[in-house]
Enzyme design. Sequence first.
Site, mmCIF file in Angstrom:
data_model
loop_
_atom_site.group_PDB
_atom_site.id
_atom_site.type_symbol
_atom_site.label_atom_id
_atom_site.label_comp_id
_atom_site.label_asym_id
_atom_site.label_seq_id
_atom_site.Cartn_x
_atom_site.Cartn_y
_atom_site.Cartn_z
ATOM 1 N N ASP A 200 0.867 -1.173 0.000
ATOM 2 C CA ASP A 200 0.000 0.000 0.000
ATOM 3 C C ASP A 200 0.913 1.235 0.000
ATOM 4 O OD1 ASP A 200 -2.115 1.692 -0.006
ATOM 5 O OD2 ASP A 200 -3.147 0.796 1.690
HETATM 6 C C1 BGC Z 1 -4.878 3.329 0.173
HETATM 7 C C2 BGC Z 1 -5.042 2.295 -0.927
HETATM 8 C C3 BGC Z 1 -4.903 2.972 -2.269
HETATM 9 C C4 BGC Z 1 -3.552 3.646 -2.333
HETATM 10 C C5 BGC Z 1 -3.246 4.310 -3.658
HETATM 11 C C6 BGC Z 1 -3.627 4.158 0.000
HETATM 12 O O1 BGC Z 1 -3.572 5.217 0.877
HETATM 13 O O2 BGC Z 1 -4.869 2.671 1.418
HETATM 14 O O3 BGC Z 1 -6.264 1.649 -0.805
HETATM 15 O O4 BGC Z 1 -5.060 2.046 -3.297
HETATM 16 O O5 BGC Z 1 -3.491 4.635 -1.324
HETATM 17 O O6 BGC Z 1 -3.992 5.439 -3.852
#
Ligand code: BGC
Length: 747
Positions: free
Chosen positions: A280
């Site tokens: 993530d």
């Molecule tokens: C979130 C993810 C997301 C990623 C990219 C993160 O902060 O937890 O779910 O896909 O950002 O935007």
Amino acid sequence: MMKRLSLRICSLFVFCGMFGYLSAQDNLENRIEKMLSKMTLRQKIGQMNQVNARKPDGKLYQQIRNGEVGSILNAEDPVLLNQLQKAAVDSSQLGIPLLFARDVIHGFKTIFPIPLGQAASFNPEIVEEGARVAAVEASENGIRWTFAPMMDISRDPRWGRIAESFGEDTYLSEVMAVAMVKGFQGKDLSDPSSIAACAKHFIGYGAVEGGRDYNISNIPERQLRNVYLPPFERSIQEAGCATIMTSFNSNNGIPPSASKFLLTDLLRKEWKFDGVVVSDWASVSIMVTQGFCEDKKEAAKKAANAGLEIEMVSGCFIDHLEQLVKEGAVSEETINNAVRNILRLKYKLGLFDNPYTDLRPERKIYAAEHLKAAKKAAEESFVLLKNEQDILPLGNDIKTVAVIGPLADAPHDQMGTWCFDGEKEYTQTPLEALKKQFGKNVNFIYEQTLAFSRDKDKTKFPKAIEAALKSDVILLFVGEESILSGEAHSLAGLDLVGAQSELLSELSKTGKPIVTVIMAGRPLTIAKELDLSDAVLYAWHPGTMGGPALAGILFGKSYPSGKLPVTIPRYVGQIPLYYSHEKIGRPAKKNEVLLDDIPSEAKQSSLGNTSYYLDAGFDALFDFGYGLSYTTFEYSDLTLSKDILSKDEVLQVSVALKNTGKREGCEVVQLYTSDIAASIAPLVKELKDFKRVTLKPGEQQVVTFDLPIQKLAFWNYEMKKVVEPGKFDVMVGGNSVDLLTRRFTVK
Ligand code: BGC
């Protein structure tokens, strides 16, 4: 003779088919190995580096030309994407194309209801279609990878990301996750309109303590396997989900981005996953803040050795992996394996053959069929919670309607969270749609009264009351703005924010009937508002076509059929409150002693001796699976094909369902089971199947389910998946509480 000949021809076909498949497969693996053999260590690590391109600069282009970037997120302009791609394809040494990713969560341009709303439809077809529409629109812009679906089991409405989930239930989440992956990925990843899906967040992110985002979770392995992992496993096995994202929360003290158990033992060895594991956002570097690693170098080492393959934005891999390989702390074979998986995905997506986005002027965005699908999805997502004296649907006698509230005409907010690309200019609001569809015969008086959901300014209340007094009925649109749910938007209180509740109280004093429509990203504690309203329709954040869908439902052009994918508590203090909990020794009864029942100076006593709150009882405001229709349904004659079965048999369960009302309706028939006793405390109930059944007034149908006994399997104390012999109940009904029950035995 004939028979033998046809058998031979058949075998030949099977052989050729297999040969064809094997050669394509071999071919792919050969291409991967050939490419890998040409790559320097730096270039390999470059493929594992994902970069944020919100503001692309010269440095980014240089990194791409150096072969130090494998994928990019947060760029969506196709002209820009082609420029970045050109730098990779034409100017980097090996010309490996970039993969462009984005959070396309519930639509790209045409926005569908938030996933929690989609889950309320109990209709995987609309979920698959919604994801297909999103893929078609996103791929028009060159995006070939979405970070969705989120399949975190979510049992805490304080957690803002519950909006992105399919709710509290494992089975419902499995079905919806599989449907969404299929929709995104289409028939074949190489189709230019297919986008790779990403099962996230692996694992237990929905179970963060206190519903506070980024917090920790403590889910033991058995519970992981029984409750949290099944949607991920099925997305991979049944839908071929191409990628998986690790989560922010450490679970049992280990951040998933560095969990060898999750990323290697489970994912690769047990599930045979051959896709890609991505972190993530900076979930590698935050392991330093989590105190799990001393510095970013250690974070890179732990993540790579655990089996993480692409690092999103925090640069630990690109900055440290080369050195770590030189030091022998990470093996080059670990890097090679990661790169094999990344290249395989790029080949499968057809990026090597077709890296650029077609910039033709006619674009399939907001296409009529997309809007139609979004409207249908919204209609099926609405859950009717109350409808006293059948006030809904509004009839021909209604001449004047007061449309009041901050969400009646809020094109931005009705799109909901995680909506980067939806445009409010294309959103159709309830106010617009009501006027357009019924304005000829009905006079709509609009009073926004509160500028947005958190507004506390009551100066416009008198005008709202004036409008109400002139009307036959009040349509009140309240709830949450889109920004109040989603990532980093946890709440400690779940009452309506701002002066919305007071507005409803004041309006109720007019004596006019009130229909309250709630648009929100999560279940809200609405006991008070429920009492003050004649009807309550839960509309979640319904997306681009929310307005036309709502107008049609309110005036009876269509009907509600959604059911709650998550329990609505009465009070925040009851959380966690979910239907499928383990059996306990002293479950609450219906007639518990409450605070006001206790005399003063009462002697020490254990009162009811059951598990409940003195000030809140135990009951939810609305249970999982609940939802009314404009008609009524009667269940009878629950019949089982057998009373005693062996573990590999299939039980047929049938029930008679009758539409006993005056209108057509669609009922979600739900099948639950309960293990009477097992070697670990079983769950009180588990959803195992459901069917949507549409019936005309007076019509009756026998609804039949096939229940393979293997569906009763669970992970036991020895961490084996078993069906244990014994007695089980099967229960069928229209929600998780009002059910017909029959018992059977597994030998
Ligand atoms: C979130 C993810 C997301 C990623 C990219 C993160 O902060 O937890 O779910 O896909 O950002 O935007």
